[in-house]
Design a protein around this motif. Sequence first.
Motif, mmCIF file in Angstrom:
data_model
loop_
_atom_site.group_PDB
_atom_site.id
_atom_site.type_symbol
_atom_site.label_atom_id
_atom_site.label_comp_id
_atom_site.label_asym_id
_atom_site.label_seq_id
_atom_site.Cartn_x
_atom_site.Cartn_y
_atom_site.Cartn_z
ATOM 1 N N ILE A 1 8.598 10.408 -4.275
ATOM 2 C CA ILE A 1 8.319 11.327 -5.379
ATOM 3 C C ILE A 1 7.039 12.097 -5.088
ATOM 4 O O ILE A 1 6.970 13.317 -5.215
ATOM 5 C CB ILE A 1 8.213 10.569 -6.706
ATOM 6 N N ASN A 2 6.000 11.378 -4.701
ATOM 7 C CA ASN A 2 4.755 11.978 -4.212
ATOM 8 C C ASN A 2 4.121 10.991 -3.246
ATOM 9 O O ASN A 2 4.762 10.015 -2.857
ATOM 10 C CB ASN A 2 3.816 12.368 -5.373
ATOM 11 N N ASP A 3 2.889 11.203 -2.847
ATOM 12 C CA ASP A 3 2.270 10.380 -1.799
ATOM 13 C C ASP A 3 2.149 8.914 -2.175
ATOM 14 O O ASP A 3 2.063 8.041 -1.292
ATOM 15 C CB ASP A 3 0.884 10.927 -1.444
ATOM 16 N N THR A 4 2.118 8.591 -3.455
ATOM 17 C CA THR A 4 1.929 7.199 -3.879
ATOM 18 C C THR A 4 2.979 6.721 -4.880
ATOM 19 O O THR A 4 2.795 5.688 -5.517
ATOM 20 C CB THR A 4 0.524 7.006 -4.495
ATOM 21 N N GLU A 5 4.069 7.449 -5.019
ATOM 22 C CA GLU A 5 5.107 7.075 -5.983
ATOM 23 C C GLU A 5 6.481 7.230 -5.335
ATOM 24 O O GLU A 5 6.774 8.246 -4.694
ATOM 25 C CB GLU A 5 5.017 7.930 -7.238
ATOM 26 N N PHE A 6 7.325 6.207 -5.526
ATOM 27 C CA PHE A 6 8.621 6.166 -4.853
ATOM 28 C C PHE A 6 9.667 5.613 -5.806
ATOM 29 O O PHE A 6 9.360 4.821 -6.697
ATOM 30 C CB PHE A 6 8.538 5.278 -3.605
ATOM 31 N N ALA B 1 7.226 0.903 0.063
ATOM 32 C CA ALA B 1 6.340 1.846 -0.617
ATOM 33 C C ALA B 1 4.903 1.715 -0.109
ATOM 34 O O ALA B 1 4.245 2.712 0.208
ATOM 35 C CB ALA B 1 6.398 1.617 -2.127
ATOM 36 N N ALA B 2 4.403 0.483 -0.025
ATOM 37 C CA ALA B 2 3.031 0.273 0.429
ATOM 38 C C ALA B 2 2.842 0.760 1.869
ATOM 39 O O ALA B 2 1.840 1.424 2.191
ATOM 40 C CB ALA B 2 2.681 -1.211 0.325
ATOM 41 N N SER B 3 3.812 0.459 2.734
ATOM 42 C CA SER B 3 3.697 0.825 4.153
ATOM 43 C C SER B 3 3.644 2.329 4.350
ATOM 44 O O SER B 3 3.002 2.817 5.293
ATOM 45 C CB SER B 3 4.879 0.244 4.940
ATOM 46 N N ARG B 4 4.292 3.066 3.477
ATOM 47 C CA ARG B 4 4.341 4.520 3.640
ATOM 48 C C ARG B 4 3.049 5.214 3.219
ATOM 49 O O ARG B 4 2.891 6.417 3.409
ATOM 50 C CB ARG B 4 5.556 5.075 2.906
ATOM 51 N N ASN C 1 4.782 2.414 -7.909
ATOM 52 C CA ASN C 1 3.509 3.128 -7.852
ATOM 53 C C ASN C 1 2.544 2.365 -6.972
ATOM 54 O O ASN C 1 2.317 1.166 -7.177
ATOM 55 C CB ASN C 1 2.920 3.296 -9.248
ATOM 56 N N VAL C 2 1.969 3.031 -5.983
ATOM 57 C CA VAL C 2 1.072 2.403 -5.018
ATOM 58 C C VAL C 2 -0.366 2.815 -5.310
ATOM 59 O O VAL C 2 -0.670 4.009 -5.428
ATOM 60 C CB VAL C 2 1.441 2.801 -3.577
ATOM 61 N N SER C 3 -1.244 1.830 -5.429
ATOM 62 C CA SER C 3 -2.682 2.079 -5.553
ATOM 63 C C SER C 3 -3.351 1.807 -4.208
ATOM 64 O O SER C 3 -3.146 0.736 -3.621
ATOM 65 C CB SER C 3 -3.311 1.182 -6.625
ATOM 66 N N ILE C 4 -4.130 2.770 -3.727
ATOM 67 C CA ILE C 4 -4.852 2.589 -2.471
ATOM 68 C C ILE C 4 -6.167 1.890 -2.802
ATOM 69 O O ILE C 4 -7.147 2.522 -3.197
ATOM 70 C CB ILE C 4 -5.071 3.938 -1.770
ATOM 71 N N VAL C 5 -6.174 0.572 -2.666
ATOM 72 C CA VAL C 5 -7.313 -0.233 -3.099
ATOM 73 C C VAL C 5 -8.479 -0.110 -2.124
ATOM 74 O O VAL C 5 -9.636 0.058 -2.531
ATOM 75 C CB VAL C 5 -6.892 -1.719 -3.243
ATOM 76 N N ARG C 6 -8.157 -0.165 -0.815
ATOM 77 C CA ARG C 6 -9.245 -0.153 0.169
ATOM 78 C C ARG C 6 -8.710 0.198 1.539
ATOM 79 O O ARG C 6 -7.645 -0.258 1.943
ATOM 80 C CB ARG C 6 -9.918 -1.529 0.219
ATOM 81 N N ASP C 7 -9.451 1.007 2.264
ATOM 82 C CA ASP C 7 -9.260 1.224 3.692
ATOM 83 C C ASP C 7 -10.592 0.923 4.369
ATOM 84 O O ASP C 7 -11.485 1.779 4.432
ATOM 85 C CB ASP C 7 -8.814 2.667 3.987
ATOM 86 N N ALA D 1 5.887 -2.096 -9.943
ATOM 87 C CA ALA D 1 7.264 -1.625 -10.088
ATOM 88 C C ALA D 1 7.625 -1.525 -11.564
ATOM 89 O O ALA D 1 7.375 -2.450 -12.342
ATOM 90 C CB ALA D 1 8.226 -2.559 -9.371
ATOM 91 N N HIS D 2 8.238 -0.395 -11.956
ATOM 92 C CA HIS D 2 8.584 -0.134 -13.355
ATOM 93 C C HIS D 2 10.058 0.218 -13.480
ATOM 94 O O HIS D 2 10.644 0.846 -12.591
ATOM 95 C CB HIS D 2 7.782 1.052 -13.909
ATOM 96 N N GLN D 3 10.641 -0.164 -14.610
ATOM 97 C CA GLN D 3 11.917 0.381 -15.065
ATOM 98 C C GLN D 3 11.700 0.881 -16.481
ATOM 99 O O GLN D 3 11.306 0.118 -17.372
ATOM 100 C CB GLN D 3 13.025 -0.671 -15.023
ATOM 101 N N ASN D 4 11.924 2.191 -16.676
ATOM 102 C CA ASN D 4 11.525 2.849 -17.920
ATOM 103 C C ASN D 4 10.043 2.585 -18.155
ATOM 104 O O ASN D 4 9.224 2.873 -17.304
ATOM 105 C CB ASN D 4 12.408 2.393 -19.086
#
Length: 287
Positions: free
Chosen positions: A16-21, A45-48, A76-82, A93-96
């Motif tokens: 969907i976008n860089d952090t949402e699939f 999702a996280a790997s991407r 939804n992926v949160s970039i916690v740390r690099d 992960a969400h449904q509705n």
Amino acid sequence: MTSVNDLLDLLVLEKINDTEFNGMSKSVGSPNVFGGQVLAQAINAASRTITNGRILHSMHSYFLEAGNLKLPITYNVSIVRDGGSFSVRRVTAHQNETTIFILSASFHKKESGYNHQMKMKDEMKQPEELLSWTDMYNQFGDFLPKHVKSFLEIERPVEFKPTEIVNPLDRKDLPPFSDVWFKLKGDVSTLDLATKQQILTYISDYNILVSALNPHASKAHWGNTQTASLDHSMWYFRDFDFNDWLLFSMESPNASNARGFARGNIYTRDGELVASVAQEGLMRPKD
């Protein structure tokens, strides 16, 4: 699903976008979404969001609500740390409007260091000596309890061969162990390590609670016990080849309070330790 290509169609998410699939679901015989599917899709999702070539080395997760097979799942992926050596991601992960699952994953740059591993069990029966789930269905399907037959008749992209076949009509308690060989169906020659880890994660949610149910097999079985994955952790140690059989060797140290705890190691045929898994699952006797 009948091959690895079908499985990849399920696990590789729509961006969907860089952090949402977005992901869809397929049944493995349960009325709810299979936990291994959610685990693997979350890892996809996280790997991407990893752009520095780091390799997944561990993940820890909780199943919060049963997934609805008919609804898409949004990750939804949160970039916690690099950091200098490690990258950490958190996936929800969400449904509705309902959060059904959360996962944290850590990725590590490739480094050299010390090596040791736990040895695979000696004198393990080889897959060529054993019957697969498909073989058991074809040979014994007419004599199996309905819930066992309906589970075995589902086509899967993975072939499983337990080292011991338990007669479901022979009600007796068993040791808290389970060993199962598994192999993907289809061409796996082009899979990269990240994809193989996602598929291995999917498979890791199969079979593991069997070892926790075994000590109670005289009275408990899948037909009269409500089971569900509650949490799931996994550690990834080495690259491996899906062209040959892998062994999932599992044990259950404990069951109590309507929960069973199980852990396992995944080995190549020549005994190289690929990954370790731990899970606690619901084991609630039905009235």
